[in-house]
Design a protein around this motif. Structure first.
Motif, PDB file in Angstrom:
ATOM      1  N   GLY A 321      37.293 -43.295 -19.635  1.00  0.00           N
ATOM      2  CA  GLY A 321      36.037 -43.631 -18.973  1.00  0.00           C
ATOM      3  C   GLY A 321      36.102 -43.363 -17.478  1.00  0.00           C
ATOM      4  N   LEU A 322      37.247 -43.702 -16.893  1.00  0.00           N
ATOM      5  CA  LEU A 322      37.453 -43.506 -15.463  1.00  0.00           C
ATOM      6  C   LEU A 322      37.402 -42.018 -15.101  1.00  0.00           C
ATOM      7  CD1 LEU A 322      38.074 -45.928 -13.609  1.00  0.00           C
ATOM      8  CD2 LEU A 322      40.441 -45.137 -13.526  1.00  0.00           C
ATOM      9  N   VAL A 323      38.117 -41.213 -15.885  1.00  0.00           N
ATOM     10  CA  VAL A 323      38.146 -39.762 -15.634  1.00  0.00           C
ATOM     11  C   VAL A 323      36.740 -39.179 -15.762  1.00  0.00           C
ATOM     12  CG1 VAL A 323      38.924 -37.555 -16.598  1.00  0.00           C
ATOM     13  CG2 VAL A 323      40.540 -39.419 -16.326  1.00  0.00           C
ATOM     14  N   ALA A 324      36.052 -39.575 -16.841  1.00  0.00           N
ATOM     15  CA  ALA A 324      34.715 -39.027 -17.076  1.00  0.00           C
ATOM     16  C   ALA A 324      33.766 -39.458 -15.957  1.00  0.00           C
ATOM     17  CB  ALA A 324      34.193 -39.483 -18.441  1.00  0.00           C
ATOM     18  N   ALA A 325      33.821 -40.746 -15.595  1.00  0.00           N
ATOM     19  CA  ALA A 325      32.906 -41.249 -14.569  1.00  0.00           C
ATOM     20  C   ALA A 325      33.173 -40.578 -13.224  1.00  0.00           C
ATOM     21  CB  ALA A 325      33.045 -42.765 -14.455  1.00  0.00           C
ATOM     22  N   THR A 326      34.480 -40.456 -12.865  1.00  0.00           N
ATOM     23  CA  THR A 326      34.829 -39.814 -11.598  1.00  0.00           C
ATOM     24  C   THR A 326      34.321 -38.379 -11.571  1.00  0.00           C
ATOM     25  OG1 THR A 326      36.845 -41.116 -11.660  1.00  0.00           O
ATOM     26  CG2 THR A 326      36.745 -39.380 -10.011  1.00  0.00           C
TER      27      THR A 326
END
Lengths: 669, 190
Positions: A321-326
């Motif tokens: 989620g973090l990678v996608a959001a960033t």
């Protein structure tokens, strides 16, 4: 002792990653070149920690140090050395350790390659991103996937060794590392993509810096997937190589988006278009490697491959989620600067064909992702348990695959910008003749079925088209006609054709029958004569292998077996395969022959051309390697000068975009 | 069926001769290619008794039934005795010419509905078929509008420009269709 040292390395890796990433980001934001230089030292510490932790675990496995719970789980005094090395990655914690080692290797390679550009913010941010990724994997190893937890050793304890299926074939020693080299390799272009977004240097500079890395990662992933299919075929004993199992799909997803990326990136290099799309594809590829690891390592999807389960699920999902959001956030933030400068003039042109290629690969990835996670969605939605199996993937994938084959035949022959009918009819003529010829030959030798025959025709069409390009390139530049990205790419296409034809033939004309046989009995199946000669056994301290001697066509004897592993008590079938140029005869026992006069149940699977699948995989790997050799006319210069100048195409055409399309890439501070 | 890769390799002609074909011959050739391809596909489908060979059908059916005693494996994959029995049953039924529905009913009678691997499409499950189609249509529409928009927004190239480029390329020994001279480096290369 091992546990303490190993865990110390993990802590070292975590601290160095956090300090390096944090310090680097701070130095870049505040503009402190001295502090920025320390990032390299932290990064080398991270590399050293990965090598150290990996080495400690291998030593522990060889010492059979059962004070480590991981060694208790996968170690055994009877495991031969090769499989003892491979035992490290036979379960969850170890595979995270392997991931960290491979990531450390790529980090070291980036440090060496960009050693003279430590002050360049693009390289600086890329290192920061890579260290953030290593920080995550080291954090996993301190928390839910700690490989160095200790346990009490019962007196006289001996471990079970790796899962029997994982110590049954030599390919298991190579398939996971290859796959990881592919998965993890996408971290490098991803890091540079994020660095380009952060620094705002959104020209084609970062693409050119990382295109070799991307192609190399793609090559490893391809090779890893093919090795996995081969292992599945040789070991699992179900006569197939691809089950559309969640783990297989997880490896295919980044491969599909990565393949789309290495094609569409050419449009950006050449025409300055599709910038947002390419960044998104690359971020999607990296995210999908994490999502794939989540799907396969969290036990969330039931799967025959789910050798391991653990508490890593929430961690991986959060990181995903973090990678996608960033990624999405950064791309949206830089949206204005990403506006493309080129334009597609005509739907029949190289750039338009790349767009269609991306559409097809995107659709394929979407279908496979949907099919893989849909059971989860449905279960959450209304509690219904449903299975999405091969029939779904086959019926959705077949038309897309055929369309891709057609595109693969036509696209490499299309010129940029606009193609005339005259030119198309000239260039495509002989490849099309080859396609029709192949269909005719297929029908003559007895092939039937529209999809399969179409696959043969389109395969020959695409193969002849790729061959034409290689021949022309060789006429132009001698042996250099097979190296460089374009020419190597055509060799890869030839490999894809072999794989496609092998898949079409082996799935469409497969025959499968199980026979009950007594000693001396002979059966006939699909023109083959099989005689059960005698049972036999091969016993050593590790396992008992009970086999049946089967004479095939009055010639050589094959010995399909059932192998019972002493330590775990598990029994696995060990197939025996006669591989041939035109067909494979695959023999596997359904039932152990316990006494000499017992009848055996022998399953015979005949699959035409299946061996060409592995040859095709090899050709694809070879083509990737050739694509990495610099072509003489366009050497890739290292350093910022080459980057500012853009690709120095030996172009007869005028440059397609105004010079302003490429931002000047200034070296930092 | 042995034709595949061998044909791809053996039949690929040297690229040279295409240059010597006259446009008229080539036009006739293309018509022949298209007609032959369609005819061959028709033969492939008719002669096989439909789009599927018996082996394909057996494969599809065994893949579509779940092995009743295994966890998640299909009848096609599993080495369990029950799966082997069902494989033999399906092979016999297909050879006997029974329909998919008949085979399914017989298996469900014998083993209950747990042998069904792809459950009949209910409300949620239809989405798995529908979404890809919608996505593909959406994607295709996106690409199409993108091309349309670019075409209008892009720089217009006049015939005079094209003529200029053609002459310049001829001077360099590259003909406009890029099939002679140093074989159209610009087009062939990236």
């Amino acid at each position: 002792m091992n546990a303490t040292v190993g865990f110390a390395f993990v802590i070292l890796g975590l601290s160095a990653s956090v300090l390096g990433a944090g310090g680097g980001a701070y130095a870049l934001v505040t503009g402190q070149p001295k502090l920025l230089r320390t990032v390299r030292q932290w990064a080398w510490l991270v590399v050293a920690a990965a090598v150290g932790a990996f080495a400690v675990m291998e030593v522990a496995l060889f010492q059979r140090d059962y004070s480590l719970s991981y060694v208790q789980k996968v170690g055994s005094s009877h495991t031969p050395p090769l499989f003892n090395v491979a035992a490290l990655w036979s379960s969850l914690e170890g595979s995270i350790l392997l991931w960290a080692l491979v990531l450390g290797g790529y980090l070291a390679a980036v440090l060496v390659k960009f050693r003279r550009r430590a002050a360049d913010p693009l390289v600086g941010w890329a290192l920061v991103v890579m260290l953030a990724v290593t920080a995550f994997f080291y954090a996993l190893m301190t928390g839910p996937a700690n490989p160095f937890t200790t346990a009490d050793v019962p007196v006289g304890f001996d471990g079970p060794g790796p899962n029997p299926l994982l110590q049954n074939h030599i390919l298991m020693a190579f398939h996971p590392p290859m796959l990881y080299l592919g998965y993890v390799g996408f971290t490098v272009p991803f890091a540079f993509a994020l660095a380009a977004l952060i620094t705002g240097r959104l020209g084609e500079g970062w693409l050119l810096e990382t295109r070799r890395w991307t192609v190399a990662a793609w090559g490893f992933l391809t090779f890893g997937i093919v090795l996995g299919a081969w292992w599945s075929y040789e070991v699992l004993g179900w006569g197939g190589y691809w089950a559309w199992d969640a783990v297989e799909n997880a490896s295919l997803l980044p491969w599909l988006t990565g393949t789309a990326f290495i094609h569409s990136v050419i449009v950006q290099e050449r025409r300055g278009m599709l910038r947002v799309w390419n960044l998104s594809l690359l971020c999607a590829t990296f995210s999908l490697t994490i999502l794939g690891t989540f799907l396969t390592r969290s036990g969330v999807v039931e799967s025959v491959h789910a050798f391991t389960e653990g508490a890593v699920g929430p961690w991986l999902l959060t990181f995903f989620g973090l990678v996608a959001a960033t990624s999405i956030g950064l791309i949206a933030w830089r949206g204005d600067a990403l506006r493309s400068t080129g334009a597609i003039d005509n739907p029949v042109s190289r750039e338009a064909s790349f767009l269609v290629n991306n559409l097809l690969f995107g659709a394929l990835a979407f279908v496979i992702l949907l099919g893989t996670v849909f059971p989860l969605i449905a279960e959450t939605w209304n509690g219904s348990r449903l299975t999405i199996g091969p029939p779904y993937f086959n019926s959705m994938g077949r038309p897309l695959g055929l369309a891709l084959l057609f595109l693969m035949a036509a696209a490499p022959l299309l010129p940029w910008r606009k193609a005339s009918t005259e030119l198309l009819s000239t260039r495509l003529f002989w490849p099309a003749v080859a396609g029709v010829g192949a269909m005719a030959i297929a029908l003559v030798v007895g092939a039937r079925g529209t999809a399969a025959v179409a696959a043969f025709g389109l395969g020959a069409f695409a193969g002849a088209s790729a061959l034409r390009q290689v021949v022309l390139a060789c006429r132009r530049s001698g042996w250099r006609g097979v190296v460089g990205r374009t020419n190597g790419g055509m060799i890869v296409h030839l490999g894809v054709v072999l794989v496609a034809v092998a898949m079409a033939a082996s799935s469409s004309y497969r025959s499968d029958r199980t026979f009950s046989m007594k000693v001396g009995e002979t059966v006939n199946f699909e023109g083959h004569q099989l005689t059960y000669v005698e049972p036999g056994a091969d016993i050593n301290e590790r396992r008992v292998r009970t086999f049946a001697q089967i004479q095939l066509d009055g010639g050589k004897t094959y010995a399909p077996a059932m192998t019972s592993f002493r330590q775990s008590g598990q029994v696995v079938p060990t197939p025996s395969v006669r591989t041939g140029l035109t067909e494979d005869v695959f023999l596997v026992l359904d039932q152990v022959p316990s006494r000499a006069d017992d009848s055996i149940r022998l399953r015979v699977v005949i699959r035409p051309l299946v061996g060409w699948l592995w040859v095709g995989g090899g050709v694809m790997a070879l083509g990737t390697a050739l694509a990495l050799v610099p072509s003489s006319r366009r050497p890739i210069k290292a350093g910022p000068e080459a980057e500012a100048a853009g690709p120095t195409d030996a172009d007869a055409e005028p440059p397609s975009e105004p010079p302003s399309a490429r931002e000047p890439e200034l070296v930092g501070d | 069926m042995t034709a595949g890769p061998a044909a791809a390799a053996a039949e690929a002609p040297p690229a040279g001769p295409s240059r010597r074909l006259s446009p008229a011959v080539r036009r006739v050739g293309w018509v022949a290619i298209v007609v032959a391809a369609l005819a061959l596909l028709v033969v492939a489908s008719i002669d096989g008794g439909g789009a599927e060979t018996d082996a394909e059908r057996i494969q599809r059916l065994t893949e579509s039934f779940a092995c009743p005693v295994c966890n998640g494996e299909s009848v096609a994959e599993s080495n369990a005795a029950a799966a082997a029995t069902i494989r033999e049953f399906i092979a016999n039924e297909v050879t006997a010419g029974r329909s998919d529905a008949e085979i399914r009913d017989r298996l469900v009678d014998g083993y209950t509905a747990k042998v069904l691997r792809n459950p009949p499409a209910d409300g949620v499950a239809t989405l798995v078929w529908l979404l890809p189609v919608l996505a593909a249509v959406g994607g295709a529409a996106g690409v199409a509008t993108m091309m349309g928009r670019r075409q209008r927004a892009g720089t217009t190239v006049s015939d005079a420009d094209r003529e200029l480029v053609r002459r310049a390329r001829e001077a360099l020994g590259v003909t406009s269709d890029g099939t002679s001279g140093p074989d159209a480096v610009a087009d062939e290369d990236l």
